[in-house]
Motif scaffolding. Structure first.
Motif, PDB file in Angstrom:
ATOM      1  N   HIS A   1       0.789  -1.241   0.000  1.00 18.51           N
ATOM      2  CA  HIS A   1       0.000   0.000   0.000  1.00 18.51           C
ATOM      3  C   HIS A   1       0.818   1.286   0.000  1.00 18.51           C
ATOM      4  CE1 HIS A   1      -3.912  -1.882   0.255  1.00 18.51           C
ATOM      5  NE2 HIS A   1      -3.516  -2.636   1.270  1.00 18.51           N
ATOM      6  N   THR A   2       1.723   1.454   0.959  1.00 20.78           N
ATOM      7  CA  THR A   2       2.426   2.751   1.092  1.00 20.78           C
ATOM      8  C   THR A   2       3.871   2.545   1.560  1.00 20.78           C
ATOM      9  OG1 THR A   2       1.854   3.035   3.436  1.00 20.78           O
ATOM     10  CG2 THR A   2       0.301   3.952   1.831  1.00 20.78           C
ATOM     11  N   PRO A   3       4.738   3.534   1.276  1.00 20.54           N
ATOM     12  CA  PRO A   3       6.115   3.472   1.798  1.00 20.54           C
ATOM     13  C   PRO A   3       6.136   3.415   3.333  1.00 20.54           C
ATOM     14  CG  PRO A   3       5.917   5.213   0.142  1.00 20.54           C
ATOM     15  CD  PRO A   3       4.540   4.709   0.401  1.00 20.54           C
ATOM     16  N   GLU A   4       5.181   4.095   3.977  1.00 14.40           N
ATOM     17  CA  GLU A   4       5.151   4.126   5.447  1.00 14.40           C
ATOM     18  C   GLU A   4       4.899   2.736   6.021  1.00 14.40           C
ATOM     19  OE1 GLU A   4       4.736   7.993   3.809  1.00 14.40           O
ATOM     20  OE2 GLU A   4       3.435   6.255   3.475  1.00 14.40           O
ATOM     21  N   LEU A   5       3.949   2.004   5.423  1.00 12.29           N
ATOM     22  CA  LEU A   5       3.655   0.644   5.897  1.00 12.29           C
ATOM     23  C   LEU A   5       4.843  -0.282   5.620  1.00 12.29           C
ATOM     24  CD1 LEU A   5      -0.120   0.375   4.927  1.00 12.29           C
ATOM     25  CD2 LEU A   5       0.801   0.183   7.238  1.00 12.29           C
ATOM     26  N   SER A   6       5.491  -0.089   4.462  1.00  8.02           N
ATOM     27  CA  SER A   6       6.681  -0.894   4.157  1.00  8.02           C
ATOM     28  C   SER A   6       7.804  -0.594   5.142  1.00  8.02           C
ATOM     29  CB  SER A   6       7.156  -0.626   2.725  1.00  8.02           C
ATOM     30  OG  SER A   6       6.422  -1.417   1.815  1.00  8.02           O
ATOM     31  N   GLN A   7       7.967   0.687   5.474  1.00  3.80           N
ATOM     32  CA  GLN A   7       9.002   1.083   6.434  1.00  3.80           C
ATOM     33  C   GLN A   7       8.768   0.415   7.791  1.00  3.80           C
ATOM     34  OE1 GLN A   7      11.764   3.295   5.621  1.00  3.80           O
ATOM     35  NE2 GLN A   7      12.434   2.167   7.440  1.00  3.80           N
ATOM     36  N   LEU A   8       7.495   0.326   8.167  1.00  8.82           N
ATOM     37  CA  LEU A   8       7.132  -0.310   9.436  1.00  8.82           C
ATOM     38  C   LEU A   8       7.567  -1.784   9.441  1.00  8.82           C
ATOM     39  CD1 LEU A   8       3.890   0.370  11.291  1.00  8.82           C
ATOM     40  CD2 LEU A   8       4.512  -1.993  10.929  1.00  8.82           C
ATOM     41  N   ILE A   9       7.379  -2.443   8.284  1.00  2.00           N
ATOM     42  CA  ILE A   9       7.789  -3.854   8.155  1.00  2.00           C
ATOM     43  C   ILE A   9       9.319  -3.969   8.271  1.00  2.00           C
ATOM     44  CG2 ILE A   9       7.893  -5.808   6.536  1.00  2.00           C
ATOM     45  CD1 ILE A   9       5.114  -4.729   5.469  1.00  2.00           C
ATOM     46  N   VAL A  10      10.016  -3.050   7.603  1.00  2.00           N
ATOM     47  CA  VAL A  10      11.487  -3.039   7.669  1.00  2.00           C
ATOM     48  C   VAL A  10      11.951  -2.836   9.111  1.00  2.00           C
ATOM     49  CG1 VAL A  10      13.570  -1.775   6.967  1.00  2.00           C
ATOM     50  CG2 VAL A  10      11.783  -2.244   5.286  1.00  2.00           C
ATOM     51  N   ASN A  11      11.347  -1.869   9.795  1.00  2.00           N
ATOM     52  CA  ASN A  11      11.736  -1.563  11.183  1.00  2.00           C
ATOM     53  C   ASN A  11      11.505  -2.737  12.130  1.00  2.00           C
ATOM     54  OD1 ASN A  11      12.266   0.936  10.157  1.00  2.00           O
ATOM     55  ND2 ASN A  11      10.553   1.982  11.122  1.00  2.00           N
ATOM     56  N   ALA A  12      10.510  -3.559  11.815  1.00  2.59           N
ATOM     57  CA  ALA A  12      10.188  -4.713  12.676  1.00  2.59           C
ATOM     58  C   ALA A  12      11.101  -5.913  12.390  1.00  2.59           C
ATOM     59  CB  ALA A  12       8.733  -5.107  12.482  1.00  2.59           C
ATOM     60  N   GLY A  13      12.011  -5.742  11.422  1.00  7.10           N
ATOM     61  CA  GLY A  13      12.889  -6.871  11.041  1.00  7.10           C
ATOM     62  C   GLY A  13      12.252  -7.772  10.004  1.00  7.10           C
ATOM     63  N   GLY A  14      11.247  -7.245   9.310  1.00 11.47           N
ATOM     64  CA  GLY A  14      10.475  -8.054   8.364  1.00 11.47           C
ATOM     65  C   GLY A  14      11.237  -8.493   7.137  1.00 11.47           C
ATOM     66  N   VAL A  15      12.154  -7.633   6.644  1.00 12.46           N
ATOM     67  CA  VAL A  15      12.873  -7.981   5.409  1.00 12.46           C
ATOM     68  C   VAL A  15      13.765  -9.209   5.633  1.00 12.46           C
ATOM     69  CG1 VAL A  15      14.609  -7.200   3.742  1.00 12.46           C
ATOM     70  CG2 VAL A  15      12.756  -5.679   4.414  1.00 12.46           C
ATOM     71  N   ALA A  16      14.521  -9.190   6.721  1.00 17.57           N
ATOM     72  CA  ALA A  16      15.396 -10.336   7.019  1.00 17.57           C
ATOM     73  C   ALA A  16      14.576 -11.610   7.211  1.00 17.57           C
ATOM     74  CB  ALA A  16      16.209 -10.044   8.274  1.00 17.57           C
TER      75      ALA A  16
END
Length: 450
Positions: A281-296
């Protein structure tokens, strides 16, 4: 003739009906018997037994009909044409719990085949009776009713709206709070089936307070329940930014990331799907996933599984990378490129390869630095080969072409471009030559070598 002899005749008749209906129910459980039963006119013989004076005969007749209708749409159609549905609906309200379960099973078996058959169930007034069954004291009756409602709602938004209008949603939300795991599973599945069609239907489920209860069950040890819970949250989050934010506000991060390590493949897949529906949906929601360690966590998940289980994880990385330079760099820094390259090479299904190509294109599309990170993984020749392969699907050719274009237009790292000069067709070659023409005036080493 004595009274005893007269009564014996009735007892024999009752025994015969009981034996007949039990035998038919058992035979109907095996697919190889279905055609013979159908040809013998089993439907017309079972119908009057639904109104039998003996309760066990009534419920066994309903069970037999359910098994027959479940088998194929012709038999389900025969139940509708035989005017059996009104009879079932009529007796749903007044019979015992065994009959209610069997009757709900028939409705589910008929409704699952097509929107037309599900509509026939709606028209005979079954939804209201099924909703009343959701309030039954017996969890098995609630479960059977919830299952039937889910099979009707899953077809399209009109049927789903009919289930909502009958008042099912608040009762389904109560069902997911019941202690019985089987009931929780089916109720969560039905909420998922209702939510999937439109933002309005998903909003109805949200307004009934479903998100908080679903979010609490992400850590439940039962894998089948987790599958349904993650699916329901995905179907809510996918429609809009507002709905995705409501799901996130239920504090699903970082809890949902544990699902990506689950031993159950469907829990992994549904967990990644939920993250995908939020990330897009948005860069902000993606950033939240990144901050939570979601990418790794997503990268680990892609590396530890194969086939379609990988697909939503691949798309998570693509969606995150597409939003901005910084988010794309987060994918690169977390070492997201090698597993995407592995998916491109290892997978057999073209649609999975196409998703990996698309994701790599998103990662490499921002700046020369991003493009170089992708190019250094030596993936450009693979993308080119897939684009030129006549056996590749149209979608795979389109996605690899677009990915190549995205990366090449930013790539100034010439050693990665040189191997493509000999094989690339004109429409790709122009992008490669364009990059050489930009870089060569500043790069005397390559002028000499060329």
């Amino acid at each position: 003739m004595s009274q005893r002899q007269v009564l014996q005749v009735f007892e024999q008749y009752q025994r015969a009906r009981t034996q007949f209906v039990q035998a038919v129910a058992e035979l109907a459980a095996r697919p190889q018997n279905i055609e013979t039963l159908q040809n013998a006119g089993v439907m017309s013989l079972l119908r009057p037994l639904l109104l039998d004076v003996v309760p066990t005969i009534r419920q066994t007749a309903a069970l037999a009909l359910g098994r027959l209708a479940n088998y194929n749409d012709d038999l389900a159609e025969a139940v509708v044409k035989g005017n059996i549905l009104p009879q079932l609906v009529c007796s749903l309200s007044e019979q015992n719990r065994f009959y209610k379960k069997a009757a709900a099973f028939v409705l589910r078996a008929v409704g699952k085949h097509s929107p037309q058959l599900a509509q026939a169930i709606v028209q005979c007034g079954a939804l209201e009776m099924l909703v009343i069954c959701l309030e039954d004291f017996d969890p098995g009756v609630k479960e059977a009713a919830s299952w039937a409602l889910g099979y009707i709602a899953r077809h399209n938004s009109e049927l789903s709206q009919a289930v909502v209008d009958a008042g099912a949603v608040p009762l389904l939300v109560l069902c997911i709070q019941e202690p019985e795991i089987a009931l929780k599973r089916i109720a969560a599945s039905t909420l998922s089936d209702i939510s999937k069609h439109s933002p309005e239907l998903a909003q109805t489920v949200v307004d009934a307070g479903a998100i908080a209860h679903l979010a609490q069950m992400i850590l439940n040890p039962d894998a089948k329940l987790k599958r349904q819970v993650l699916s329901a949250l995905s179907q809510i989050a996918k429609h809009s930014v507002d709905l995705a934010e409501l799901v996130v506000e239920a504090e699903i991060f970082p809890v949902v990331l544990t699902c990506l390590k689950d031993s159950d493949e469907y829990v992994k897949k549904n967990g990644a799907t939920l993250i995908r529906e939020i990330a897009k949906h948005t860069p902000e929601l993606s950033q939240l996933i990144v901050n939570a360690g979601g990418v790794a966590a997503v990268i680990d998940c892609i590396g530890s599984c194969g086939g379609t289980v990988r697909l939503p994880g691949i798309m998570v990385l693509g969606y995150i990378a597409a939003h901005s330079e910084n988010l794309s760099m987060a994918v690169i820094v977390s070492k997201g490129i090698p597993p995407l390259c592995a998916c491109l090479i290892e997978e057999h299904e073209d649609h999975i390869k196409a998703a990996a190509a698309w994701a790599l294109g998103q990662v490499g599309s921002h700046t020369p630095e991003h493009a170089r990170a992708v190019a250094e993984a030596n993936v450009l020749p693979t993308l080119l080969a897939m684009y030129m392969d006549t056996h590749s699907s149209e979608d795979l050719q389109m996605k690899t072409k677009k990915a190549l274009k995205n990366i090449l237009q930013k790539c100034t790292y010439l050693p990665a471009l040189e191997p493509l000069l000999h094989d690339a067709p004109p429409n790709i070659l122009k992008h490669i030559v364009g990059q050489f023409s930009k870089a060569l005036p500043h790069d005397s080493k390559h002028v000499v070598s060329l």
